[in-house]
Design a protein around this motif. Structure first.
Motif, mmCIF file in Angstrom:
data_model
loop_
_atom_site.group_PDB
_atom_site.id
_atom_site.type_symbol
_atom_site.label_atom_id
_atom_site.label_comp_id
_atom_site.label_asym_id
_atom_site.label_seq_id
_atom_site.Cartn_x
_atom_site.Cartn_y
_atom_site.Cartn_z
ATOM 1 N N MET A 1 0.816 -1.219 -0.111
ATOM 2 C CA MET A 1 0.266 -0.004 0.090
ATOM 3 C C MET A 1 0.970 1.254 0.069
ATOM 4 N N PRO A 2 0.575 2.191 -0.827
ATOM 5 C CA PRO A 2 1.588 3.561 -0.917
ATOM 6 C C PRO A 2 1.134 4.160 0.248
ATOM 7 N N GLY A 3 2.214 4.917 0.857
ATOM 8 C CA GLY A 3 2.142 5.825 1.984
ATOM 9 C C GLY A 3 0.929 6.952 2.009
ATOM 10 N N GLU A 4 0.737 7.230 3.081
ATOM 11 C CA GLU A 4 -0.176 8.543 3.337
ATOM 12 C C GLU A 4 0.154 9.630 2.505
ATOM 13 N N GLU A 5 1.169 10.029 2.405
ATOM 14 C CA GLU A 5 1.647 11.398 1.636
ATOM 15 C C GLU A 5 1.265 11.083 0.001
ATOM 16 N N GLU A 6 1.651 9.926 -0.413
ATOM 17 C CA GLU A 6 1.683 9.494 -1.799
ATOM 18 C C GLU A 6 0.163 9.681 -2.044
ATOM 19 N N LEU A 7 -0.718 8.869 -1.333
ATOM 20 C CA LEU A 7 -2.095 8.768 -1.412
ATOM 21 C C LEU A 7 -2.714 10.131 -1.532
ATOM 22 N N PHE A 8 -2.359 10.977 -0.503
ATOM 23 C CA PHE A 8 -2.743 12.374 -0.708
ATOM 24 C C PHE A 8 -2.377 13.182 -1.900
ATOM 25 N N ASP A 9 -1.235 12.972 -2.173
ATOM 26 C CA ASP A 9 -0.874 13.810 -3.715
ATOM 27 C C ASP A 9 -1.644 13.147 -4.849
ATOM 28 N N LEU A 10 -2.049 11.807 -4.699
ATOM 29 C CA LEU A 10 -2.730 11.254 -5.760
ATOM 30 C C LEU A 10 -4.328 11.914 -5.898
ATOM 31 N N GLU B 1 -5.199 14.534 -4.555
ATOM 32 C CA GLU B 1 -4.944 16.066 -5.030
ATOM 33 C C GLU B 1 -5.004 16.160 -6.628
ATOM 34 N N LEU B 2 -4.320 15.380 -7.257
ATOM 35 C CA LEU B 2 -4.254 15.436 -8.580
ATOM 36 C C LEU B 2 -5.610 14.930 -9.107
ATOM 37 N N PHE B 3 -6.155 13.922 -8.670
ATOM 38 C CA PHE B 3 -7.758 13.686 -9.162
ATOM 39 C C PHE B 3 -8.376 14.687 -9.081
ATOM 40 N N LYS B 4 -8.320 15.782 -8.063
ATOM 41 C CA LYS B 4 -9.198 16.907 -7.915
ATOM 42 C C LYS B 4 -9.124 17.823 -9.161
ATOM 43 N N ILE B 5 -7.807 17.898 -9.619
ATOM 44 C CA ILE B 5 -7.319 18.693 -10.918
ATOM 45 C C ILE B 5 -8.487 18.481 -11.985
ATOM 46 N N PHE B 6 -8.712 17.018 -11.808
ATOM 47 C CA PHE B 6 -9.475 16.530 -13.074
ATOM 48 C C PHE B 6 -11.096 16.836 -12.869
ATOM 49 N N GLY B 7 -11.528 17.364 -11.518
ATOM 50 C CA GLY B 7 -12.782 17.277 -11.063
ATOM 51 C C GLY B 7 -13.419 18.840 -11.849
ATOM 52 N N HIS B 8 -12.667 19.501 -12.663
ATOM 53 C CA HIS B 8 -13.198 20.863 -13.126
ATOM 54 C C HIS B 8 -13.369 20.725 -14.549
ATOM 55 N N SER B 9 -14.647 20.820 -15.155
ATOM 56 C CA SER B 9 -14.939 20.664 -16.480
ATOM 57 C C SER B 9 -13.902 21.492 -17.887
ATOM 58 N N THR B 10 -13.877 22.720 -17.173
ATOM 59 C CA THR B 10 -13.131 23.581 -17.953
ATOM 60 C C THR B 10 -11.764 23.051 -18.182
#
Length: 118
Positions: free
Chosen positions: A25-34, A36-45
């Motif tokens: 299992m990846p570490g908590e920091e890596e999972l947090f960063d991932l 955050e990355l997916f949040k960027i894809f959460g905006h249709s613009t």
């Protein structure tokens, strides 16, 4: 090595499986960063901008015209995408051209689109 006790209410836990998965299992920091990355894809613009940049590098004014938005709105979203290392830019005179940072960006969106159109 001390075997962990079976938690209350989890009588059927397969401890070896849990231990194996826990080790990879990846570490908590890596999972947090991932996340955050997916949040960027959460905006249709931002998704629309990325799809345009699949086809061609483009300046802010071209993106604004194509997407029917203000240059200010486009610039704001490009800043978010740059900060997340999803787009890169190059300067030609006074004009800045944006493009996808690498092939991973396209792969992420292609797989996402494949998933939603199944």
């Amino acid at each position: 090595m001390i075997e962990p006790e079976q938690p209350q209410g989890f009588a059927h836990v397969h401890q070896k499986v849990v231990q194996r998965v826990n080790e990879i299992m990846p570490g908590e920091e890596e999972l947090f960063d991932l996340a955050e990355l997916f949040k960027i894809f959460g905006h249709s613009t931002r998704i629309r901008i990325l799809y345009v940049l699949f086809e061609s590098e483009m300046c802010v004014c071209g993106l604004a015209e194509l997407l029917g938005m203000t240059q200010s709105a486009i610039s704001h979203q490009l800043q978010v995408l740059k900060k997340s290392k999803l787009v890169k830019y190059r300067r030609e005179g006074k004009t800045i051209f944006y493009s996808l940072a690498d092939g991973h960006v396209r792969t992420i969106l292609d797989q996402g689109m494949e998933h939603v159109t199944e």
